[in-house]
Design a protein around this motif. Structure first.
Motif, PDB file in Angstrom:
ATOM      1  N   LEU A 187     -81.917 -44.781   5.474  1.00 14.19           N
ATOM      2  CA  LEU A 187     -81.561 -45.746   6.516  1.00 14.19           C
ATOM      3  C   LEU A 187     -80.639 -45.127   7.565  1.00 14.19           C
ATOM      4  CD1 LEU A 187     -81.104 -48.947   4.353  1.00 14.19           C
ATOM      5  CD2 LEU A 187     -82.763 -48.636   6.185  1.00 14.19           C
ATOM      6  N   LEU A 188     -79.774 -44.209   7.156  1.00 13.49           N
ATOM      7  CA  LEU A 188     -78.922 -43.520   8.137  1.00 13.49           C
ATOM      8  C   LEU A 188     -79.770 -42.682   9.079  1.00 13.49           C
ATOM      9  CD1 LEU A 188     -76.154 -42.706   9.218  1.00 13.49           C
ATOM     10  CD2 LEU A 188     -76.050 -40.935   7.439  1.00 13.49           C
ATOM     11  N   LEU A 189     -80.739 -41.946   8.534  1.00 14.74           N
ATOM     12  CA  LEU A 189     -81.651 -41.165   9.382  1.00 14.74           C
ATOM     13  C   LEU A 189     -82.453 -42.078  10.306  1.00 14.74           C
ATOM     14  CD1 LEU A 189     -82.966 -38.574   6.744  1.00 14.74           C
ATOM     15  CD2 LEU A 189     -81.310 -38.165   8.580  1.00 14.74           C
ATOM     16  N   THR A 190     -82.867 -43.219   9.778  1.00 17.37           N
ATOM     17  CA  THR A 190     -83.623 -44.180  10.593  1.00 17.37           C
ATOM     18  C   THR A 190     -82.761 -44.725  11.724  1.00 17.37           C
ATOM     19  OG1 THR A 190     -84.924 -44.827   8.659  1.00 17.37           O
ATOM     20  CG2 THR A 190     -84.958 -46.314  10.542  1.00 17.37           C
ATOM     21  N   LEU A 191     -81.499 -45.009  11.426  1.00 13.67           N
ATOM     22  CA  LEU A 191     -80.606 -45.520  12.467  1.00 13.67           C
ATOM     23  C   LEU A 191     -80.407 -44.485  13.571  1.00 13.67           C
ATOM     24  CD1 LEU A 191     -78.697 -47.665  13.556  1.00 13.67           C
ATOM     25  CD2 LEU A 191     -76.893 -46.734  12.097  1.00 13.67           C
ATOM     26  N   LEU A 192     -80.223 -43.224  13.186  1.00 12.86           N
ATOM     27  CA  LEU A 192     -80.079 -42.169  14.197  1.00 12.86           C
ATOM     28  C   LEU A 192     -81.338 -42.071  15.063  1.00 12.86           C
ATOM     29  CD1 LEU A 192     -78.357 -39.357  12.078  1.00 12.86           C
ATOM     30  CD2 LEU A 192     -77.288 -40.872  13.776  1.00 12.86           C
ATOM     31  N   LEU A 193     -82.493 -42.154  14.417  1.00 11.65           N
ATOM     32  CA  LEU A 193     -83.748 -42.127  15.166  1.00 11.65           C
ATOM     33  C   LEU A 193     -83.850 -43.332  16.097  1.00 11.65           C
ATOM     34  CD1 LEU A 193     -86.592 -40.953  15.697  1.00 11.65           C
ATOM     35  CD2 LEU A 193     -87.394 -42.254  13.716  1.00 11.65           C
ATOM     36  N   ALA A 194     -83.481 -44.518  15.589  1.00 10.66           N
ATOM     37  CA  ALA A 194     -83.569 -45.740  16.400  1.00 10.66           C
ATOM     38  C   ALA A 194     -82.625 -45.668  17.601  1.00 10.66           C
ATOM     39  CB  ALA A 194     -83.239 -46.952  15.532  1.00 10.66           C
ATOM     40  N   VAL A 195     -81.424 -45.109  17.385  1.00 14.51           N
ATOM     41  CA  VAL A 195     -80.459 -44.986  18.477  1.00 14.51           C
ATOM     42  C   VAL A 195     -81.042 -44.163  19.620  1.00 14.51           C
ATOM     43  CG1 VAL A 195     -78.271 -43.905  19.126  1.00 14.51           C
ATOM     44  CG2 VAL A 195     -78.391 -45.347  17.084  1.00 14.51           C
ATOM     45  N   TRP A 196     -81.740 -43.079  19.273  1.00 12.31           N
ATOM     46  CA  TRP A 196     -82.349 -42.258  20.333  1.00 12.31           C
ATOM     47  C   TRP A 196     -83.627 -42.895  20.886  1.00 12.31           C
ATOM     48  CZ3 TRP A 196     -87.217 -39.821  20.175  1.00 12.31           C
ATOM     49  CH2 TRP A 196     -87.509 -39.040  21.309  1.00 12.31           C
ATOM     50  N   ALA A 197     -84.515 -43.334  19.982  1.00 12.04           N
ATOM     51  CA  ALA A 197     -85.819 -43.837  20.418  1.00 12.04           C
ATOM     52  C   ALA A 197     -85.702 -45.096  21.265  1.00 12.04           C
ATOM     53  CB  ALA A 197     -86.708 -44.110  19.202  1.00 12.04           C
ATOM     54  N   PHE A 198     -84.723 -45.953  20.933  1.00 12.73           N
ATOM     55  CA  PHE A 198     -84.570 -47.216  21.662  1.00 12.73           C
ATOM     56  C   PHE A 198     -83.293 -47.222  22.503  1.00 12.73           C
ATOM     57  CE2 PHE A 198     -86.835 -48.579  17.649  1.00 12.73           C
ATOM     58  CZ  PHE A 198     -88.100 -48.482  18.230  1.00 12.73           C
ATOM     59  N   GLY A 199     -82.786 -46.004  22.777  1.00 18.83           N
ATOM     60  CA  GLY A 199     -81.641 -45.835  23.656  1.00 18.83           C
ATOM     61  C   GLY A 199     -81.984 -44.909  24.803  1.00 18.83           C
ATOM     62  N   PRO A 200     -81.466 -43.689  24.771  1.00 13.86           N
ATOM     63  CA  PRO A 200     -81.721 -42.752  25.875  1.00 13.86           C
ATOM     64  C   PRO A 200     -83.198 -42.528  26.168  1.00 13.86           C
ATOM     65  CG  PRO A 200     -79.971 -41.927  24.464  1.00 13.86           C
ATOM     66  CD  PRO A 200     -80.528 -43.139  23.779  1.00 13.86           C
ATOM     67  N   ARG A 201     -84.048 -42.559  25.166  1.00 18.85           N
ATOM     68  CA  ARG A 201     -85.478 -42.299  25.400  1.00 18.85           C
ATOM     69  C   ARG A 201     -86.102 -43.312  26.351  1.00 18.85           C
ATOM     70  NH1 ARG A 201     -90.628 -43.432  23.937  1.00 18.85           N
ATOM     71  NH2 ARG A 201     -89.930 -45.354  22.934  1.00 18.85           N
ATOM     72  N   ILE A 202     -85.613 -44.550  26.333  1.00 22.93           N
ATOM     73  CA  ILE A 202     -86.189 -45.586  27.200  1.00 22.93           C
ATOM     74  C   ILE A 202     -85.203 -46.036  28.283  1.00 22.93           C
ATOM     75  CG2 ILE A 202     -87.787 -46.439  25.462  1.00 22.93           C
ATOM     76  CD1 ILE A 202     -85.870 -48.726  24.880  1.00 22.93           C
ATOM     77  N   GLY A 203     -84.161 -45.226  28.482  1.00 21.20           N
ATOM     78  CA  GLY A 203     -83.247 -45.511  29.581  1.00 21.20           C
ATOM     79  C   GLY A 203     -82.080 -46.412  29.251  1.00 21.20           C
ATOM     80  N   ARG A 204     -81.847 -46.697  27.968  1.00 20.80           N
ATOM     81  CA  ARG A 204     -80.676 -47.496  27.579  1.00 20.80           C
ATOM     82  C   ARG A 204     -79.533 -46.540  27.233  1.00 20.80           C
ATOM     83  NH1 ARG A 204     -81.182 -50.702  22.824  1.00 20.80           N
ATOM     84  NH2 ARG A 204     -79.695 -52.228  23.665  1.00 20.80           N
ATOM     85  N   SER A 205     -78.320 -46.888  27.641  1.00 23.59           N
ATOM     86  CA  SER A 205     -77.185 -46.016  27.374  1.00 23.59           C
ATOM     87  C   SER A 205     -76.760 -46.129  25.917  1.00 23.59           C
ATOM     88  CB  SER A 205     -76.003 -46.409  28.276  1.00 23.59           C
ATOM     89  OG  SER A 205     -75.517 -47.699  27.914  1.00 23.59           O
ATOM     90  N   LEU A 206     -76.044 -45.095  25.464  1.00 21.25           N
ATOM     91  CA  LEU A 206     -75.546 -45.109  24.091  1.00 21.25           C
ATOM     92  C   LEU A 206     -74.531 -46.228  23.875  1.00 21.25           C
ATOM     93  CD1 LEU A 206     -75.122 -41.306  23.262  1.00 21.25           C
ATOM     94  CD2 LEU A 206     -76.843 -42.891  22.377  1.00 21.25           C
ATOM     95  N   SER A 207     -73.812 -46.588  24.937  1.00 19.98           N
ATOM     96  CA  SER A 207     -72.845 -47.689  24.801  1.00 19.98           C
ATOM     97  C   SER A 207     -73.560 -49.012  24.531  1.00 19.98           C
ATOM     98  CB  SER A 207     -71.976 -47.793  26.057  1.00 19.98           C
ATOM     99  OG  SER A 207     -72.773 -48.069  27.196  1.00 19.98           O
ATOM    100  N   GLU A 208     -74.725 -49.215  25.121  1.00 20.29           N
ATOM    101  CA  GLU A 208     -75.508 -50.425  24.853  1.00 20.29           C
ATOM    102  C   GLU A 208     -75.989 -50.452  23.406  1.00 20.29           C
ATOM    103  OE1 GLU A 208     -78.163 -51.920  28.321  1.00 20.29           O
ATOM    104  OE2 GLU A 208     -78.109 -49.740  28.519  1.00 20.29           O
ATOM    105  N   VAL A 209     -76.457 -49.299  22.930  1.00 19.82           N
ATOM    106  CA  VAL A 209     -76.930 -49.224  21.548  1.00 19.82           C
ATOM    107  C   VAL A 209     -75.768 -49.424  20.580  1.00 19.82           C
ATOM    108  CG1 VAL A 209     -78.133 -47.807  19.856  1.00 19.82           C
ATOM    109  CG2 VAL A 209     -78.787 -47.670  22.265  1.00 19.82           C
ATOM    110  N   SER A 210     -74.614 -48.830  20.898  1.00 19.67           N
ATOM    111  CA  SER A 210     -73.434 -49.004  20.042  1.00 19.67           C
ATOM    112  C   SER A 210     -73.005 -50.464  19.985  1.00 19.67           C
ATOM    113  CB  SER A 210     -72.275 -48.153  20.559  1.00 19.67           C
ATOM    114  OG  SER A 210     -72.590 -46.774  20.468  1.00 19.67           O
ATOM    115  N   ALA A 211     -73.149 -51.180  21.102  1.00 14.93           N
ATOM    116  CA  ALA A 211     -72.810 -52.605  21.120  1.00 14.93           C
ATOM    117  C   ALA A 211     -73.713 -53.384  20.164  1.00 14.93           C
ATOM    118  CB  ALA A 211     -72.935 -53.158  22.539  1.00 14.93           C
ATOM    119  N   SER A 212     -74.969 -52.982  20.064  1.00 12.37           N
ATOM    120  CA  SER A 212     -75.889 -53.627  19.117  1.00 12.37           C
ATOM    121  C   SER A 212     -75.423 -53.386  17.685  1.00 12.37           C
ATOM    122  CB  SER A 212     -77.307 -53.084  19.302  1.00 12.37           C
ATOM    123  OG  SER A 212     -77.808 -53.380  20.584  1.00 12.37           O
ATOM    124  N   CYS A 213     -75.016 -52.152  17.383  1.00  5.67           N
ATOM    125  CA  CYS A 213     -74.527 -51.827  16.036  1.00  5.67           C
ATOM    126  C   CYS A 213     -73.264 -52.613  15.711  1.00  5.67           C
ATOM    127  CB  CYS A 213     -74.254 -50.326  15.918  1.00  5.67           C
ATOM    128  SG  CYS A 213     -75.726 -49.283  16.048  1.00  5.67           S
TER     129      CYS A 213
END
Length: 443
Positions: free
Chosen positions: A268-294
Motif C-alpha cells: 500500500l505504501l508503494l501504491t500510495l507513492l505511485l498514486a501521488v505521482w500518477a494522479f499528481g504531477p503526471r496530470i498537472g496537479r501539484s504535490l501540495s494538492e495531493v498532500s491535502a488529500s492525504c
C-alpha cells in the motif's frame, strides 16, 4: 461464570453507547477495565493489558487502514475512483451494481485480508453511491459480505492457514474445497441481505472526509488504464506474494523480496507513492494538492482507528481473563460429530473473545486429538473451524467497529446488519462442509 461476565459486559457496553450516547472509544475502555477487574487481572497489570490490546490491534490495522484511506482519497480527489465506478456501472448496468461489487470483492478478497481489500474497494463503493444516489448499504454491504466470506473461509488468510498448519492439512486442497462453499454462500447472502426490510430501513450517509464530494466531467477524469492500474497494484503484489509463498520453497533473496513487497503495508505504501505521482504531477496537479488529500484522509480516520484500537483492548482483556481456557475446559467432554464440534467451539470462542484468529487457533487445539482417530479429512476440519469463526461478530470484535464506522451506523444498526450476516454465513458454511463430506464419502 466467565460467559456470564462476557454477556453482562456486552450489555453494559450497549447501554453506554445507545442510551447514554457515550463515545465508543471511551465506552470500550471503561468496559474493558471493568471486565479485567472482575476476571481477576491484577490492577497494576491492567494498563499493560489495555496497551497491548490497543497496540496489537492498531499495529495490525493502522498502516493498512491509514495508507488505504490515503490511496482512496487521492484517487477520489482526481476522479480516478469515479472513473472506475462509472466503468462498473456501464459494464454491469445500474440494476446489477451489487453483482459488480460482489464479483470485485471476491476476486480481490481471495488473497487479501478483509481490512486491506475493504479500504481499497470502499472508495469505489462510496463514489457509486454518490453518483447513483443509491443507499450506502445497498452498494457497500454486498462488498463487505463477500470480503468477510473470503477472509474467514479460505487460506491463505491467517485464520484458515494457521488451522491448516495445526491439522497438517493441505492448504491447496482446503482452498479448493472452500471455494465450493464460500462462493455460493457469500454471493447468496451478499445479494439477499441488502433486500431485507430491517436493512433497507437503514439509510446512513457516507462519512465525511473519506470521499471527494465533487462530480467530475469526462474530460477531468484520468483514463481507465491508469485508474485500474493503480487500484490493482496492491492486489497484484499481495496476491503474488501469497501464491509464491504457497508454491515455492527455499531461502532465496528473490523470495524474501517478493514477501517484502507483497506485505500489505509495503504494497500500500508503494501504491500510495505511485498514486501521488500518477494522479499528481503526471496530470498537472501539484504535490501540495495531493498532500491535502492525504491529510484529509488521515483526519477522517483518527476516530475510526481509536475505536478499532479500543476494540482490541476489550478483546485482549477477555483473553487475559482466561475466557478461552474456560471454554476449552468446558468442551473437553462433549461427544458429537468432530466437524460440528469443531464449528461449535469456534462459534463459542468467537462470541466470547471477538477475535476470529484467537477463536480458530484455540478451537483447533481443542479438536486436534479428534483427528488422530481418523474418519474426517483434516481439510474439512479446517473449514469447519474457519466457518465457525465468522459467527456473531459484535462489539468485542474490532472488525465490527471498522464496519460500523465506515458505514456510519449506530451500534444497534451495525449489530442488525453485521452480526446477522456473519452468523448466517457461519451456519451456511457448516452446511457446506457437511455437504462436501457427504459427497466425498459417496465417491
Amino acid at each position: 461464570m466467565p460467559l456470564v461476565v462476557v454477556g453482562i459486559s456486552v450489555a453494559i457496553l450497549l447501554f453506554l453507547m445507545t442510551k447514554l450516547k457515550l463515545n465508543g472509544f471511551i465506552a470500550l475502555l471503561l468496559v474493558a477495565v471493568g471486565v479485567a477487574l472482575v476476571q481477576g487481572v491484577e490492577m497494576e497489570k491492567i494498563p499493560d493489558v489495555l496497551g497491548e490490546g490497543v497496540g496489537g490491534q492498531i499495529g495490525d490495522t493502522m498502516l493498512v487502514v491509514g495508507l488505504g484511506a490515503m490511496v482512496g482519497r487521492v484517487m477520489g480527489d482526481c476522479g480516478a475512483a469515479q472513473r472506475i465506478a462509472n466503468t462498473l456501472i456501464d459494464t454491469f448496468g445500474l440494476r446489477w451494481v451489487q453483482v459488480a461489487m460482489v464479483v470485485t470483492a471476491m476476486l480481490i478478497g481471495v488473497t487479501m485480508f478483509y481490512e486491506v481489500a475493504f479500504v481499497i474497494i470502499v472508495p469505489v463503493a462510496f463514489t457509486i453511491v454518490r453518483v447513483t444516489r443509491k443507499n450506502l448499504l445497498w452498494v457497500g454491504l454486498p462488498m463487505s459480505i463477500a470480503l468477510s466470506t473470503m477472509h474467514s473461509f479460505l487460506p491463505p488468510h491467517p485464520g484458515p492457514t494457521a488451522v491448516a498448519s495445526t491439522f497438517h492439512a493441505s492448504v491447496g486442497l482446503t482452498l479448493f474445497y472452500g471455494l465450493f462453499i464460500a462462493v455460493p454462500a457469500g454471493a447468496l447472502i451478499a445479494l439477499v441481505w441488502p433486500r431485507l426490510p430491517f436493512v433497507r430501513r437503514m439509510d446512513p450517509e457516507i462519512p465525511k472526509g473519506l470521499v471527494s464530494e465533487r462530480t467530475f466531467t469526462e474530460e477531468e477524469m484520468p483514463g481507465l488504464g491508469w485508474s485500474l492500474f493503480v487500484a490493482l497494484v496492491p492486489v497484484v503484489l499481495i496476491a503474488g506474494a501469497a501464491v509464491t509463498d504457497m508454491a515455492a520453497s527455499g531461502d532465496s533473496p528473490v523470495l524474501h523480496f517478493v514477501t517484502f513487497i507483497g506485505s500489505a503495508p509495503i504494497a500500500l505504501l508503494l501504491t500510495l507513492l505511485l498514486a501521488v505521482w500518477a494522479f499528481g504531477p503526471r496530470i498537472g496537479r501539484s504535490l501540495s494538492e495531493v498532500s491535502a488529500s492525504c491529510n484529509s484522509a488521515a483526519q477522517a480516520m483518527a476516530m475510526i482507528l481509536l475505536v478499532i484500537g479500543a476494540g482490541g483492548a476489550f478483546k485482549n482483556v477477555l483473553v487475559e481473563g482466561g475466557i478461552s481456557d474456560y471454554i476449552k475446559d468446558l468442551t473437553d467432554d462433549w461427544s458429537i460429530s468432530p466437524i460440528i464440534l469443531a464449528w461449535l467451539i469456534a462459534v463459542v470462542l468467537r462470541v466470547a473473545l471477538g477475535s476470529a484468529t484467537v477463536a480458530v487457533v484455540t478451537a483447533a487445539g481443542v479438536v486436534q486429538p479428534l483427528l488422530e482417530n481418523g474418519g474426517v479429512q483434516p481439510e474439512l476440519m479446517v473449514l469447519a473451524v474457519s466457518c465457525g469463526s465468522i459467527a456473531f461478530s459484535h462489539v468485542n470484535d474490532p472488525g465490527f467497529w471498522m464496519f460500523k464506522e465506515y458505514f456510519n451506523l449506530s451500534v444497534i444498526d451495525a449489530i442488525k446488519a453485521r452480526t446477522t450476516y456473519t452468523t448466517v454465513l457461519a451456519v451456511l458454511g457448516l452446511g457446506g462442509v457437511l455437504a462436501v463430506e457427504a459427497v466425498l464419502e459417496a465417491f
